[in-house]
Motif scaffolding. Structure first.
Motif, PDB file in Angstrom:
ATOM      1  N   THR A 185      -8.735  -5.156  -9.463  1.00  0.00           N
ATOM      2  CA  THR A 185      -8.826  -5.344  -8.004  1.00  0.00           C
ATOM      3  C   THR A 185      -7.725  -4.582  -7.295  1.00  0.00           C
ATOM      4  O   THR A 185      -7.985  -3.830  -6.343  1.00  0.00           O
ATOM      5  CB  THR A 185      -8.748  -6.841  -7.645  1.00  0.00           C
ATOM      6  OG1 THR A 185      -9.842  -7.525  -8.244  1.00  0.00           O
ATOM      7  CG2 THR A 185      -8.824  -7.031  -6.133  1.00  0.00           C
ATOM      8  N   ILE A 186      -6.481  -4.751  -7.721  1.00  0.00           N
ATOM      9  CA  ILE A 186      -5.385  -4.021  -7.077  1.00  0.00           C
ATOM     10  C   ILE A 186      -5.465  -2.538  -7.415  1.00  0.00           C
ATOM     11  O   ILE A 186      -5.117  -1.675  -6.603  1.00  0.00           O
ATOM     12  CB  ILE A 186      -4.004  -4.612  -7.463  1.00  0.00           C
ATOM     13  CG1 ILE A 186      -2.897  -3.934  -6.650  1.00  0.00           C
ATOM     14  CG2 ILE A 186      -3.748  -4.518  -8.953  1.00  0.00           C
ATOM     15  CD1 ILE A 186      -3.020  -4.060  -5.148  1.00  0.00           C
ATOM     16  N   ALA A 187      -5.983  -2.209  -8.612  1.00  0.00           N
ATOM     17  CA  ALA A 187      -6.149  -0.804  -8.973  1.00  0.00           C
ATOM     18  C   ALA A 187      -7.162  -0.128  -8.056  1.00  0.00           C
ATOM     19  O   ALA A 187      -6.958   1.008  -7.607  1.00  0.00           O
ATOM     20  CB  ALA A 187      -6.593  -0.684 -10.425  1.00  0.00           C
ATOM     21  N   GLN A 188      -8.253  -0.810  -7.744  1.00  0.00           N
ATOM     22  CA  GLN A 188      -9.251  -0.269  -6.827  1.00  0.00           C
ATOM     23  C   GLN A 188      -8.648  -0.059  -5.443  1.00  0.00           C
ATOM     24  O   GLN A 188      -8.908   0.955  -4.776  1.00  0.00           O
ATOM     25  CB  GLN A 188     -10.459  -1.201  -6.731  1.00  0.00           C
ATOM     26  CG  GLN A 188     -11.574  -0.675  -5.825  1.00  0.00           C
ATOM     27  CD  GLN A 188     -12.225   0.579  -6.381  1.00  0.00           C
ATOM     28  OE1 GLN A 188     -12.830   0.554  -7.452  1.00  0.00           O
ATOM     29  NE2 GLN A 188     -12.111   1.682  -5.648  1.00  0.00           N
ATOM     30  N   ALA A 189      -7.820  -1.007  -5.006  1.00  0.00           N
ATOM     31  CA  ALA A 189      -7.168  -0.876  -3.701  1.00  0.00           C
ATOM     32  C   ALA A 189      -6.271   0.353  -3.667  1.00  0.00           C
ATOM     33  O   ALA A 189      -6.223   1.080  -2.666  1.00  0.00           O
ATOM     34  CB  ALA A 189      -6.370  -2.138  -3.394  1.00  0.00           C
ATOM     35  N   SER A 190      -5.545   0.599  -4.753  1.00  0.00           N
ATOM     36  CA  SER A 190      -4.679   1.772  -4.816  1.00  0.00           C
ATOM     37  C   SER A 190      -5.490   3.061  -4.802  1.00  0.00           C
ATOM     38  O   SER A 190      -5.117   4.041  -4.147  1.00  0.00           O
ATOM     39  CB  SER A 190      -3.812   1.714  -6.074  1.00  0.00           C
ATOM     40  OG  SER A 190      -2.956   0.604  -6.043  1.00  0.00           O
TER      41      SER A 190
END
Length: 222
Positions: free
Chosen positions: A129-134
């Motif tokens: 999830t945070i990887a997608q945001a980045s």
């Protein structure tokens, strides 16, 4: 140099604020809950990065802005919009922006032609999830009309630790040691950011890392 740092109370933001002030730069430490340490050369201001008006006011007389914002769990998808707010303000005032992002947009060192986002060795399911945001944040930078930005990806693991003054600079591929480990502590990462502010390189996207055998508590910044 006058530098606005958004997210100045987080791990990365605090370290960059301290490093910049240590070198004699004048820092506007901007965050929703301002710092209260009274450090020399540091002025704290309450700024909500979601409020474009307050962001524009914060960068109005700056030489550079650094984005170190990390949304709370559940709000990760807001990261691209928050970054665009800073880029909008920077374009209005002709200010350089350094975006401290994540490792997801880097190229994988072991999967040719694939991003770190797609490499489960560095981005397991729990961190996607945070990887997608980045990854979306990086795309937002690429698509923005303000061209004076640099995206800096930490390595796979970003951790607290003492300032050693050592780091290795790469390009847009994840840096790993002989065991496949990719990490840096916040203090040494801050050195790389302020070095880039003082002596800009040619890369619009790069990463840094240090290699050691210490097993300390780490924070994922995919």
């Amino acid at each position: 140099m006058k530098i606005a740092i958004f997210g100045a109370t987080g791990m990365a933001g605090s370290a960059i604020t301290d490093e910049a002030a240590r070198r004699g730069h004048h820092v506007l430490a901007a965050s929703r809950h301002p710092r209260a340490d009274g450090a020399a050369n540091v002025a704290s201001r309450a700024v909500d990065v979601a409020d474009s008006t307050s962001v524009a006011a914060a960068v109005a007389d700056m030489d550079a802005a650094v984005v170190t914002v990390r949304p709370a769990p559940g709000l990760e998808s807001s990261l691209p919009a928050l970054t665009r707010n800073v880029l909008d303000a920077a374009r209005l005032h002709d200010v350089r922006v350094i975006v401290v992002g994540g490792s997801a947009p880097l190229w994988s060192p072991s999967l040719p032609g694939r991003r770190v986002f797609d490499d489960p060795a560095y981005v397991p399911a729990a961190w996607r999830t945070i990887a997608q945001a980045s990854l979306d944040q990086f795309t937002a930078c690429q698509q923005h009309p303000h061209e004076w930005w640099t995206y800096v990806s930490p390595p796979a693991f970003f951790e607290p630790g003492p300032r050693t003054g050592r780091y290795e600079r790469g390009t847009d591929t994840l840096l790993v040691d002989e065991r496949g480990t990719s990490r840096i502590n916040a203090a040494d990462f801050a050195i790389a950011i302020v070095d880039e502010l003082e002596n800009p390189g040619e890369d619009i996207h790069f990463t840094v890392a240090t290699f050691s055998s210490d097993n300390e508590t780490m924070e994922k910044r995919a």
